[in-house]
Design a protein around this motif. Structure first.
Motif, PDB file in Angstrom:
ATOM      1  N   MET A  22      -1.579  12.327  79.754  1.00 32.96           N
ATOM      2  CA  MET A  22      -2.193  11.352  80.639  1.00 32.96           C
ATOM      3  C   MET A  22      -3.678  11.647  80.802  1.00 32.96           C
ATOM      4  N   THR A  23      -4.361  10.726  81.390  1.00 33.31           N
ATOM      5  CA  THR A  23      -5.786  10.851  81.643  1.00 33.31           C
ATOM      6  C   THR A  23      -6.026  10.720  83.144  1.00 33.31           C
ATOM      7  N   ILE A  24      -6.910  11.546  83.661  1.00 33.81           N
ATOM      8  CA  ILE A  24      -7.275  11.509  85.075  1.00 33.81           C
ATOM      9  C   ILE A  24      -8.471  10.579  85.229  1.00 33.81           C
ATOM     10  N   ARG A  25      -8.326   9.607  86.093  1.00 32.59           N
ATOM     11  CA  ARG A  25      -9.419   8.678  86.361  1.00 32.59           C
ATOM     12  C   ARG A  25     -10.289   9.272  87.466  1.00 32.59           C
ATOM     13  N   LEU A  26     -11.589   9.486  87.166  1.00 33.19           N
ATOM     14  CA  LEU A  26     -12.512  10.041  88.157  1.00 33.19           C
ATOM     15  C   LEU A  26     -13.758   9.193  88.261  1.00 33.19           C
ATOM     16  N   ARG A  27     -14.218   9.015  89.502  1.00 35.89           N
ATOM     17  CA  ARG A  27     -15.512   8.390  89.727  1.00 35.89           C
ATOM     18  C   ARG A  27     -16.563   9.484  89.554  1.00 35.89           C
ATOM     19  N   PRO A  28     -17.802   9.137  89.236  1.00 30.50           N
ATOM     20  CA  PRO A  28     -18.796  10.160  88.894  1.00 30.50           C
ATOM     21  C   PRO A  28     -19.021  11.260  89.932  1.00 30.50           C
ATOM     22  N   HIS A  29     -19.064  10.947  91.224  1.00 29.18           N
ATOM     23  CA  HIS A  29     -19.378  12.028  92.166  1.00 29.18           C
ATOM     24  C   HIS A  29     -18.247  13.051  92.248  1.00 29.18           C
ATOM     25  N   HIS A  30     -17.048  12.679  91.870  1.00 27.25           N
ATOM     26  CA  HIS A  30     -15.953  13.653  91.870  1.00 27.25           C
ATOM     27  C   HIS A  30     -16.098  14.678  90.756  1.00 27.25           C
ATOM     28  N   LEU A  31     -16.959  14.412  89.772  1.00 24.32           N
ATOM     29  CA  LEU A  31     -17.283  15.440  88.776  1.00 24.32           C
ATOM     30  C   LEU A  31     -17.977  16.629  89.441  1.00 24.32           C
ATOM     31  N   LEU A  32     -18.665  16.370  90.537  1.00 27.23           N
ATOM     32  CA  LEU A  32     -19.312  17.443  91.305  1.00 27.23           C
ATOM     33  C   LEU A  32     -18.330  18.067  92.285  1.00 27.23           C
ATOM     34  N   CYS A  33     -17.559  17.231  92.966  1.00 28.41           N
ATOM     35  CA  CYS A  33     -16.614  17.727  93.969  1.00 28.41           C
ATOM     36  C   CYS A  33     -15.602  18.695  93.374  1.00 28.41           C
ATOM     37  N   LEU A  34     -15.157  18.422  92.163  1.00 30.65           N
ATOM     38  CA  LEU A  34     -14.138  19.282  91.560  1.00 30.65           C
ATOM     39  C   LEU A  34     -14.647  20.700  91.322  1.00 30.65           C
ATOM     40  N   LEU A  35     -15.960  20.873  91.262  1.00 28.14           N
ATOM     41  CA  LEU A  35     -16.535  22.197  91.012  1.00 28.14           C
ATOM     42  C   LEU A  35     -16.302  23.164  92.161  1.00 28.14           C
ATOM     43  N   THR A  36     -16.195  22.632  93.374  1.00 34.52           N
ATOM     44  CA  THR A  36     -16.067  23.489  94.560  1.00 34.52           C
ATOM     45  C   THR A  36     -14.769  23.264  95.328  1.00 34.52           C
ATOM     46  N   GLU A  44      -6.457  18.436  80.964  1.00 29.57           N
ATOM     47  CA  GLU A  44      -6.232  17.001  80.849  1.00 29.57           C
ATOM     48  C   GLU A  44      -7.568  16.256  80.765  1.00 29.57           C
ATOM     49  N   THR A  45      -7.591  15.192  80.015  1.00 30.12           N
ATOM     50  CA  THR A  45      -8.784  14.384  79.795  1.00 30.12           C
ATOM     51  C   THR A  45      -9.148  13.588  81.047  1.00 30.12           C
ATOM     52  N   ILE A  46     -10.442  13.400  81.233  1.00 29.84           N
ATOM     53  CA  ILE A  46     -11.001  12.609  82.330  1.00 29.84           C
ATOM     54  C   ILE A  46     -11.536  11.310  81.745  1.00 29.84           C
ATOM     55  N   ARG A  47     -11.301  10.204  82.457  1.00 27.53           N
ATOM     56  CA  ARG A  47     -11.955   8.937  82.128  1.00 27.53           C
ATOM     57  C   ARG A  47     -12.756   8.512  83.338  1.00 27.53           C
ATOM     58  N   ILE A  48     -14.029   8.275  83.155  1.00 27.56           N
ATOM     59  CA  ILE A  48     -14.911   7.848  84.247  1.00 27.56           C
ATOM     60  C   ILE A  48     -14.589   6.402  84.609  1.00 27.56           C
ATOM     61  N   VAL A  49     -14.467   6.164  85.923  1.00 29.79           N
ATOM     62  CA  VAL A  49     -14.185   4.819  86.421  1.00 29.79           C
ATOM     63  C   VAL A  49     -15.232   4.415  87.456  1.00 29.79           C
ATOM     64  N   ASP A  50     -15.266   3.138  87.714  1.00 31.63           N
ATOM     65  CA  ASP A  50     -16.152   2.557  88.716  1.00 31.63           C
ATOM     66  C   ASP A  50     -15.323   2.317  89.977  1.00 31.63           C
ATOM     67  N   GLY A  51     -15.666   2.980  91.064  1.00 31.82           N
ATOM     68  CA  GLY A  51     -14.947   2.788  92.315  1.00 31.82           C
ATOM     69  C   GLY A  51     -13.850   3.814  92.520  1.00 31.82           C
ATOM     70  N   PRO A  52     -12.930   3.535  93.441  1.00 34.60           N
ATOM     71  CA  PRO A  52     -11.878   4.500  93.778  1.00 34.60           C
ATOM     72  C   PRO A  52     -11.107   4.978  92.543  1.00 34.60           C
ATOM     73  N   ASP A  53     -10.757   6.273  92.560  1.00 41.14           N
ATOM     74  CA  ASP A  53     -10.118   6.915  91.418  1.00 41.14           C
ATOM     75  C   ASP A  53      -8.821   7.588  91.828  1.00 41.14           C
ATOM     76  N   ASP A  54      -8.316   8.461  90.977  1.00 38.15           N
ATOM     77  CA  ASP A  54      -7.054   9.137  91.267  1.00 38.15           C
ATOM     78  C   ASP A  54      -7.148  10.076  92.469  1.00 38.15           C
ATOM     79  N   ILE A  55      -8.306  10.634  92.734  1.00 36.64           N
ATOM     80  CA  ILE A  55      -8.475  11.491  93.911  1.00 36.64           C
ATOM     81  C   ILE A  55      -8.443  10.647  95.185  1.00 36.64           C
ATOM     82  N   CYS A  56      -8.969   9.449  95.131  1.00 35.49           N
ATOM     83  CA  CYS A  56      -9.024   8.556  96.289  1.00 35.49           C
ATOM     84  C   CYS A  56      -7.667   7.966  96.674  1.00 35.49           C
ATOM     85  N   THR A  57      -6.710   7.963  95.779  1.00 40.15           N
ATOM     86  CA  THR A  57      -5.453   7.233  95.960  1.00 40.15           C
ATOM     87  C   THR A  57      -4.819   7.376  97.344  1.00 40.15           C
TER      88      THR A  57
END
Length: 139
Positions: A1-15, A40-53
């Motif tokens: 599967m692929t994890i859908r992430l919005r761009p700012h979550h690329l930073l949040c996941l670091l910490t 697992e692969t990440i796909r960048i999305v526009d708006g709410p993502d899998d973390i926001c669910t």
């Protein structure tokens, strides 16, 4: 599967250390952190993502606010500069060990923190970065 992430979550996941907006949010993010750590692969999305669910049943959830959309734009610019690539919806990527180290180094040095201005988690993230990212769940 692929994890859908919005761009700012690329930073949040670091910490990410297991703290969040609610127990459901944290459980979900813990599972995503495990999947990211497993490669697992990440796909960048526009708006709410899998973390926001877990927040999306609330019609006032901040995930849809203009300020968060702007945070995504700033994060996409910063991460794109770091990677030398465009970070936009549809882009896929993996967070391997080398990329994780480079991203955390840039984050700690403030090179990718434009999107963090005004974020309620910024002080916690700064403390985690200052402590060498100890206890983070994405490895």
């Amino acid at each position: 599967m692929t994890i859908r992430l919005r761009p700012h979550h690329l930073l949040c996941l670091l910490t990410y250390v297991g703290k969040g907006y609610s127990a459901d949010f944290t459980r979900n993010y813990d599972a995503i952190a495990g999947r990211l750590s497993a490669g697992e692969t990440i796909r960048i999305v526009d708006g709410p993502d899998d973390i926001c669910t877990p927040l999306l049943d609330d019609p006032t959830a901040h995930c849809r606010n203009e300020s968060i959309i702007e945070r995504d734009r700033k994060a996409a610019d910063d991460v794109g500069r770091l990677l030398g690539a465009s970070i936009e919806p549809g882009v896929t990527m993996e967070i391997g060990p080398e990329l994780l180290i480079a991203s955390r180094t840039a984050f700690r040095l403030g090179q990718t923190r434009t999107a963090c201005a005004g974020c309620e988690w910024s002080d916690l993230c700064t403390a985690i970065a200052s402590d060498g990212f100890a206890g983070t769940l994405v490895n």
